[in-house]
Design an enzyme around this catalytic site. Structure first.
Site, PDB file in Angstrom:
ATOM      1  N   ASP A  78       0.835  -1.195   0.000  1.00  0.00           N
ATOM      2  CA  ASP A  78       0.000   0.000   0.000  1.00  0.00           C
ATOM      3  C   ASP A  78       0.872   1.248   0.000  1.00  0.00           C
ATOM      4  O   ASP A  78       1.953   1.254  -0.601  1.00  0.00           O
ATOM      5  CB  ASP A  78      -0.920  -0.022   1.233  1.00  0.00           C
ATOM      6  CG  ASP A  78      -2.291   0.563   0.937  1.00  0.00           C
ATOM      7  OD1 ASP A  78      -2.368   1.782   0.754  1.00  0.00           O
ATOM      8  OD2 ASP A  78      -3.278  -0.197   0.905  1.00  0.00           O
ATOM      9  N   HIS A  98      -4.261   6.049   3.707  1.00  0.00           N
ATOM     10  CA  HIS A  98      -4.917   4.836   3.213  1.00  0.00           C
ATOM     11  C   HIS A  98      -4.275   3.568   3.763  1.00  0.00           C
ATOM     12  O   HIS A  98      -4.955   2.678   4.279  1.00  0.00           O
ATOM     13  CB  HIS A  98      -4.882   4.833   1.684  1.00  0.00           C
ATOM     14  CG  HIS A  98      -5.645   3.696   1.049  1.00  0.00           C
ATOM     15  ND1 HIS A  98      -5.096   2.451   0.845  1.00  0.00           N
ATOM     16  CD2 HIS A  98      -6.912   3.631   0.582  1.00  0.00           C
ATOM     17  CE1 HIS A  98      -5.990   1.661   0.266  1.00  0.00           C
ATOM     18  NE2 HIS A  98      -7.107   2.355   0.100  1.00  0.00           N
ATOM     19  N   ASN A 158     -13.793  -0.161  -7.139  1.00  0.00           N
ATOM     20  CA  ASN A 158     -14.974   0.645  -6.827  1.00  0.00           C
ATOM     21  C   ASN A 158     -15.573   1.356  -8.037  1.00  0.00           C
ATOM     22  O   ASN A 158     -16.122   2.439  -7.915  1.00  0.00           O
ATOM     23  CB  ASN A 158     -14.604   1.713  -5.784  1.00  0.00           C
ATOM     24  CG  ASN A 158     -14.038   1.118  -4.528  1.00  0.00           C
ATOM     25  OD1 ASN A 158     -14.619   0.206  -3.964  1.00  0.00           O
ATOM     26  ND2 ASN A 158     -12.893   1.618  -4.098  1.00  0.00           N
ATOM     27  N   SER A 195     -11.305  -1.415  -0.615  1.00  0.00           N
ATOM     28  CA  SER A 195      -9.999  -1.476   0.059  1.00  0.00           C
ATOM     29  C   SER A 195     -10.161  -2.019   1.467  1.00  0.00           C
ATOM     30  O   SER A 195      -9.375  -2.859   1.929  1.00  0.00           O
ATOM     31  CB  SER A 195      -9.385  -0.073   0.154  1.00  0.00           C
ATOM     32  OG  SER A 195      -8.754   0.310  -1.027  1.00  0.00           O
TER      33      SER A 195
END
Length: 729
Positions: A158, A194, A286, A354
């Site tokens: 990430d 994130h 998404n 996520s």
């Protein structure tokens, strides 16, 4: 990134901790960001038949207590546990308010809501009950079989992991593929945090009385940075990150990012992980279309879609035959920051696949904690077989095998927790610590241990101010081997311990893996408390309370009124703690409660009978219904008050609310206190005294209920309460 934060309105308790904070996180899985989803409190949380269980003192007038309780709800005829423990179903108010109401009934020792989902595993993290994702997936029930193990490592491919307290001690040295000059710098480069949010969902600390709970307790996070600050990366970088994590000990790899393009590099990395027995979990994306993103689309990967608050497929979550399972993807609470520089940690709400993927990675870690020999195919099978079918019968392109159910998947493994798996989430151990004798210089502590063969020993820690909250806090006193024995440990207090100092002795049982149980504790006092060292009331100023001191006016007024007093050296010591006996005296004097007549029968077994302090003041406060005992008894069977124990801020709040009674206005409808750390039993009282400006928080969102109340704080709160009562005869 396969996710974006929710920018709709939070449920009430989540709003308290966020202070209406919003965060912006980019969606890295496609050009179109998923639409933000908002919901009301009612649609966010599952509905439970939230009964309340409460304990009644053996000396109480049981018919009167039950009659008073019956005014608030429907009593269940058969006690739950045995004599003195009763159940009631709320009919007039919610469970939290009912607990507060019951706690004010004379003879009720304690009250708490029934929590059917979590069995014995509910953590003490304040926001656990707002973590609808964990409730929906029955994570707490899964902890009864496998709470998680520090031997399991989850690689997070990430943007890095920021310095968030929820992840302290859980992040391993990782690798940064985006900055050749700083390969070991794995701090989160994304302004929205994130990667930190993903890591928090998987492994945030549990049972630390702070914030949220992660899915898998004690597992380790291996951060691999493959995304730049703007959220951009490459398939080669992601592939390198997966391979690096495999080579450096990852058991599960979470990939909450993706690409619309088929990538041979990513496919090779996924195949490499599978060959080495490492499970890869990835978000489907998404975009709200029928194209599952890569690497989620590869057959070796568990492709995770998102569900909404109604436990249905989230419209923005991608679909396709590659989807394996789904997990909650709206209002998922996790570690976040209030600033782009990641200096102000908080808890925030995130939405998107996520975070659905992170939930599933956490469940995979629980499974491997239970049986580390399982290969990726076996872990996948357990997750899919345990999933709840929420769409059309059978597998479908929107949610795959269904929405993940952690408890059901763990149940398929059979058996209960094995030695080495038993941890604090399970029922508290029957360990007691009793101060037997002692002087100011030292004392003997008697430790009684259970005969459980699953435990290997009991350790005792000494602390000042409050009991130890975890097994590494405080001064080590000694340890014993379990087996139903009683052992005396000798402890020598520090030189110069002032008379009246309260020392806590906390015992933790430990299992073969080193996991600590819930604590059991008792306290002891160094020497004799000497209230006579205080000066008679009257001074209007003190050497350590300047005119601009925040409590100066209150301290001066309460001193003139004879409610508080200073010390022989002319000081007031506003930062010193207040004992329960001292506070009983202060509140009696502040409110003007009549003192008891001579010969009154003592209420508490640990408050010596006398014609002065503390006996007459404690008795006066007890007769007025302001104070209650600790819910335990002395060796003679009499209730215990704990006169020399430091009074906590939440205890002060309860006593002030009782002292004010009907003269305190209820807060206006819709006005809620902002503190996320207030326990349910005191929520109504804190709400009331906060609305009346009698008490304030220690920060904008914390009340710090278990911190010791100081002399300055108490003077301020009593001053405000007295002012209100004097204005309302």
């Amino acid at each position: 990134m396969a996710g974006e934060p929710n920018n709709g309105r939070w449920a009430v308790h989540a709003l308290r901790c966020l202070v209406l904070a919003l965060v912006v996180v980019l969606s890295f899985t496609g050009s179109a960001a998923a639409a933000a989803v908002s919901s009301s409190e009612g649609s966010m949380r599952p509905t439970f038949d939230r009964r309340v269980v409460f304990g009644v003192a053996s000396t109480a007038d049981l018919p009167s207590v039950l009659a008073a309780a019956g005014e608030w709800g429907e009593l269940v005829e058969t006690p739950l546990v045995g004599a003195g423990v009763h159940l009631i179903l709320p009919t007039r108010v919610g469970a939290s308010e009912l607990c507060a109401a019951l706690s004010r009934i004379e003879g009720v020792l304690w009250a708490e809501p029934e929590r059917p989902v979590e069995a014995a595993a509910a953590p003490n993290d304040p926001l656990y009950w707002d973590q609808d994702a964990l409730l929906t997936m029955q994570v707490a029930r899964a902890w009864e079989t496998s709470p998680g193990s520090a031997s399991v490592t989850v690689g997070v491919i990430d943007s890095g992991v920021g310095p968030h307290p929820a992840l302290t001690g859980r992040v391993l040295p990782g690798y940064n593929l985006t900055d050749p000059d700083h390969l070991d710098d794995t701090a989160d480069v994304n302004p929205g945090g994130h990667g930190t949010a993903v890591a928090g969902i998987i492994a945030a600390a549990v049972h630390d009385r702070s914030g949220i709970a992660g899915v898998a307790q004690r597992v380790r996070i291996l951060p691999v940075v493959v995304l730049a600050a703007d959220g951009m990366g490459t398939d080669v970088g992601a592939a390198e990150g997966i391979a690096w994590a495999v080579d450096h000990g990852a058991d599960v790899i979470n990939v909450s990012l993706g690409s619309q393009w088929l990538s041979t590099a990513l496919e090779s990395a996924v195949h490499y992980a599978d060959q080495h027995g490492v499970l890869v979990v990835a978000a489907v994306g998404n975009d709200g279309n029928g194209d599952v993103r890569y690497p989620a689309a590869f057959p070796e990967v568990i492709a995770v879609a998102a569900t909404d608050n109604a436990d249905e497929h989230l419209a923005s979550s991608n679909q396709g035959p590659e989807v394996d399972v789904a997990a909650p993807g709206v209002h998922v609470l996790s570690a976040g920051f209030l600033d782009a520089g990641h200096t102000v940690p908080t808890v925030m709400s995130f939405s998107g696949t996520s975070f659905s993927a992170a939930l599933v990675s956490g469940v995979a870690a629980l499974i491997l904690s239970k049986d580390p020999s399982l290969d990726p195919g076996a872990v996948r099978a357990l997750i899919e077989r345990g999933a709840k079918d929420i769409g059309p019968a059978g597998r479908d392109d929107a949610t795959g095998a269904g929405r993940v159910d952690a408890a059901a998947s763990l149940a398929l493994m059979g058996g209960n927790a094995v030695p080495g798996d038993v941890t604090a989430p399970r029922a508290p151990l029957a360990v007691t610590v009793i101060p037997v004798s002692g002087t100011q210089a030292g004392r003997v502590v008697e430790v009684q241990s259970p005969p459980d063969s699953d435990r290997t020993g009991v350790m005792v820690r000494r602390t000042l101010i409050r009991p130890a909250r975890f097994s590494a806090e405080g001064v080590f006193v000694g340890s014993i081997v379990t087996g139903g024995t009683t052992v005396d440990l000798t402890d020598t207090l520090p030189a110069g311990a002032p008379p009246g100092s309260v020392y806590y002795y906390t015992a933790f049982a430990r299992d073969a893996a080193g996991n600590a149980s819930n604590p059991a504790w008792a306290y002891a006092v160094a020497g004799e408390l000497s209230p006579g060292t205080e000066l008679p009331p009257g001074p209007t100023s003190f050497t350590d309370v300047a005119a601009d001191h925040p409590f100066a006016e209150a301290i001066s007024a309460m001193s003139r009124a004879g409610v508080v007093s200073g010390f022989a050296d002319g000081s007031f010591r506003p930062n010193d703690p207040v004992t329960r006996a001292q506070f009983a005296k202060m509140v009696v004097l502040a409110v003007g409660i009549p003192l008891p007549p001579p010969g009154v029968v003592p209420t508490f077994g640990d408050v010596p009978v006398s014609d002065g302090y503390p006996f007459i003041h404690v008795e006066a406060a007890a007769a007025a219904g302001i104070i209650k005992g600790l819910g335990t008894t002395t060796s003679s069977g009499a209730p215990r008050f704990g006169p020399y124990q430091n009074v906590s801020r939440v205890q002060v709040a309860l006593m002030l609310a009782r002292a004010g009674g009907e003269k305190l206005d209820p807060p206006p409808a819709g006005i809620l206190h902002p503190f996320y750390d207030v326990p349910a039993l005191a929520d109504a009282e804190v709400q009331n005294i906060w609305a009346m400006e009698i008490a304030r928080g220690r920060s904008a969102v914390t009340f710090e209920p278990w911190a010791s109340a100081t002399r300055g704080q108490v003077a301020q709160m009593l001053f405000r309460l007295r002012s209100i009562l004097e204005a309302r005869p």
